[in-house]
Scaffold this motif. Structure first.
Motif, short mmCIF file in Angstrom:
data_model
loop_
_atom_site.label_atom_id
_atom_site.label_comp_id
_atom_site.label_asym_id
_atom_site.label_seq_id
_atom_site.Cartn_x
_atom_site.Cartn_y
_atom_site.Cartn_z
N PRO A 114 -14.59 5.11 -14.40
CA PRO A 114 -15.87 4.78 -13.74
C PRO A 114 -15.74 3.73 -12.65
O PRO A 114 -16.43 3.81 -11.63
CB PRO A 114 -16.73 4.25 -14.90
N VAL A 115 -14.85 2.74 -12.84
CA VAL A 115 -14.69 1.69 -11.84
C VAL A 115 -14.11 2.26 -10.55
O VAL A 115 -14.61 1.98 -9.45
CB VAL A 115 -13.80 0.55 -12.38
N ALA A 116 -13.07 3.07 -10.67
CA ALA A 116 -12.45 3.67 -9.48
C ALA A 116 -13.40 4.62 -8.78
O ALA A 116 -13.50 4.62 -7.53
CB ALA A 116 -11.17 4.40 -9.87
N ALA A 117 -14.12 5.43 -9.54
CA ALA A 117 -15.05 6.38 -8.94
C ALA A 117 -16.18 5.65 -8.22
O ALA A 117 -16.58 6.02 -7.11
CB ALA A 117 -15.62 7.31 -10.01
N SER A 118 -16.69 4.60 -8.85
CA SER A 118 -17.77 3.83 -8.24
C SER A 118 -17.31 3.13 -6.97
O SER A 118 -18.02 3.14 -5.96
CB SER A 118 -18.28 2.79 -9.25
N ALA A 119 -16.13 2.55 -7.01
CA ALA A 119 -15.60 1.85 -5.83
C ALA A 119 -15.40 2.81 -4.68
O ALA A 119 -15.70 2.50 -3.52
CB ALA A 119 -14.29 1.14 -6.18
N ALA A 120 -14.88 4.00 -4.98
CA ALA A 120 -14.64 4.99 -3.93
C ALA A 120 -15.96 5.47 -3.34
O ALA A 120 -16.08 5.65 -2.12
CB ALA A 120 -13.85 6.17 -4.49
N ALA A 121 -16.97 5.68 -4.18
CA ALA A 121 -18.28 6.11 -3.69
C ALA A 121 -18.93 5.03 -2.84
O ALA A 121 -19.57 5.32 -1.82
CB ALA A 121 -19.18 6.49 -4.86
N SER A 122 -18.76 3.78 -3.25
CA SER A 122 -19.32 2.67 -2.48
C SER A 122 -18.68 2.59 -1.10
O SER A 122 -19.37 2.41 -0.08
CB SER A 122 -19.09 1.35 -3.23
N ALA A 123 -17.37 2.75 -1.05
CA ALA A 123 -16.67 2.73 0.24
C ALA A 123 -17.09 3.90 1.11
O ALA A 123 -17.22 3.78 2.33
CB ALA A 123 -15.16 2.76 0.00
N HIS A 124 -17.32 5.03 0.47
CA HIS A 124 -17.76 6.24 1.18
C HIS A 124 -19.07 6.00 1.92
O HIS A 124 -19.19 6.27 3.11
CB HIS A 124 -17.92 7.36 0.17
N VAL A 125 -20.06 5.48 1.22
CA VAL A 125 -21.36 5.26 1.84
C VAL A 125 -21.29 4.11 2.85
O VAL A 125 -21.97 4.14 3.87
CB VAL A 125 -22.45 4.99 0.78
#
Length: 236
Positions: free
Chosen positions: A201-212
Motif C-alpha cells: 500500500p505504501v509503494a502504490a500510494s506513493a506512486a499514485a501521488s507522484a503520478h497526480v
C-alpha cells in the motif's frame, strides 16, 4: 429567499429529516404546495432540479419518488456541472485527486488479486503502444478506475470518476511536451502497478501521488494560474 429556493429547501428538508424516505412517492402537488407555501410552477421546477441531481425519480404517469439516495449516484451527478469548469477549476480538481487517488491505490494494494494485476498490465501495454490521444485517454481512465474499483468504496470511485472527468479533456498542445508527458506517464503507471502487484500500500500510494503531482505540474505550466513547481519526481 425566492419561491424556487423555498421549494427546494422544503423538499430537501422533508427528505433529510426522514419524512420522505428512499422509495417513497411524493405527496400530491396540491398537498406539497400548501405545505411548503409555494406555487405549482416553483414546486415543479424544484422537482425537476432534484431529479437532475438524482435525488428524485420522476416516472411518467406515476409521479415522483425519492431515489435510493446512494452516495455514489449522488456524487456522480456532479459530472453535470464539473465538465463546465475552466482551467482554474481543473487545477483545483487535480489537487483533490492528489489526496484521493493515493488513498484508493493503497486500499487496492491490500485487496487486489493476480488476475486483476494481469488485466491492468495488459491495459498498460496498450497505453504504451498507442500514440492516439483519445485512445490514451480512454485506456488511462480504464486503468485508474479499475484501481478505484478494487479499492472497494463505491462513493470514492464515483468521486474520483467525477474529478477525472474534466481533466480527461485537457490536452497538451505542444508535441514535444506531450511526448515528455507520455514518457513520464507510462513510467508512473508502471510504478503504481508494481506497488499493487507487490501488495504494498505504501509503494502504490506513493506512486499514485507522484503520478497526480506530475499531472498537476503540467496543468499549472499550461494554465499560467500559479507558480510552476518542480517536476523532478517521476510520475504518471
Amino acid at each position: 429567499m425566492g419561491a424556487l429556493d423555498t421549494a427546494l429547501h422544503g423538499l430537501r428538508a422533508l427528505i433529510a429529516d426522514g419524512t420522505l424516505r428512499p422509495g417513497d412517492r411524493l405527496p400530491s402537488e396540491g398537498e406539497l404546495c400548501e405545505r411548503l407555501g409555494v406555487s405549482r410552477g416553483s414546486l415543479r421546477e424544484a422537482i425537476r432540479m432534484l431529479a437532475a441531481l438524482g435525488v428524485l425519480d420522476t416516472r411518467h404517469g406515476s409521479g415522483s419518488y425519492v431515489s435510493e439516495l446512494r452516495a455514489a449516484d449522488l456524487i456522480g451527478s456532479l459530472s453535470l456541472t464539473v465538465g463546465l469548469l475552466p482551467m482554474a477549476g481543473v487545477l483545483e480538481l487535480t489537487e483533490l485527486r492528489r489526496v484521493l487517488e493515493p488513498h484508493a491505490a493503497a486500499l487496492a494494494a491490500a485487496r487486489i488479486d493476480e488476475e486483476t494485476v494481469k488485466s491492468l498490465d495488459r491495459v498498460l501495454d496498450e497505453i504504451e503502444a498507442t500514440t492516439d490521444f483519445e485512445e490514451q485517454s480512454r485506456l488511462d481512465h480504464e486503468f485508474h478506475m479499475a484501481i478505484s474499483g478494487v479499492a472497494g468504496n463505491e462513493a470514492l470511485t464515483s468521486l474520483i470518476d467525477v474529478l477525472r472527468s474534466r481533466s480527461r479533456a485537457y490536452r497538451i498542445s505542444e508535441p514535444d511536451d506531450a511526448a515528455e508527458l507520455k514518457v513520464h506517464s507510462d513510467a508512473g503507471h508502471r510504478a503504481i502497478l508494481r506497488g499493487l502487484a507487490a501488495a504494498d500500500p505504501v509503494a502504490a500510494s506513493a506512486a499514485a501521488s507522484a503520478h497526480v503531482a506530475y499531472t498537476e505540474y503540467w496543468v499549472r505550466r499550461y494554465s499560467g494560474l500559479d507558480e510552476v513547481p518542480s517536476a523532478e519526481t517521476p510520475a504518471s
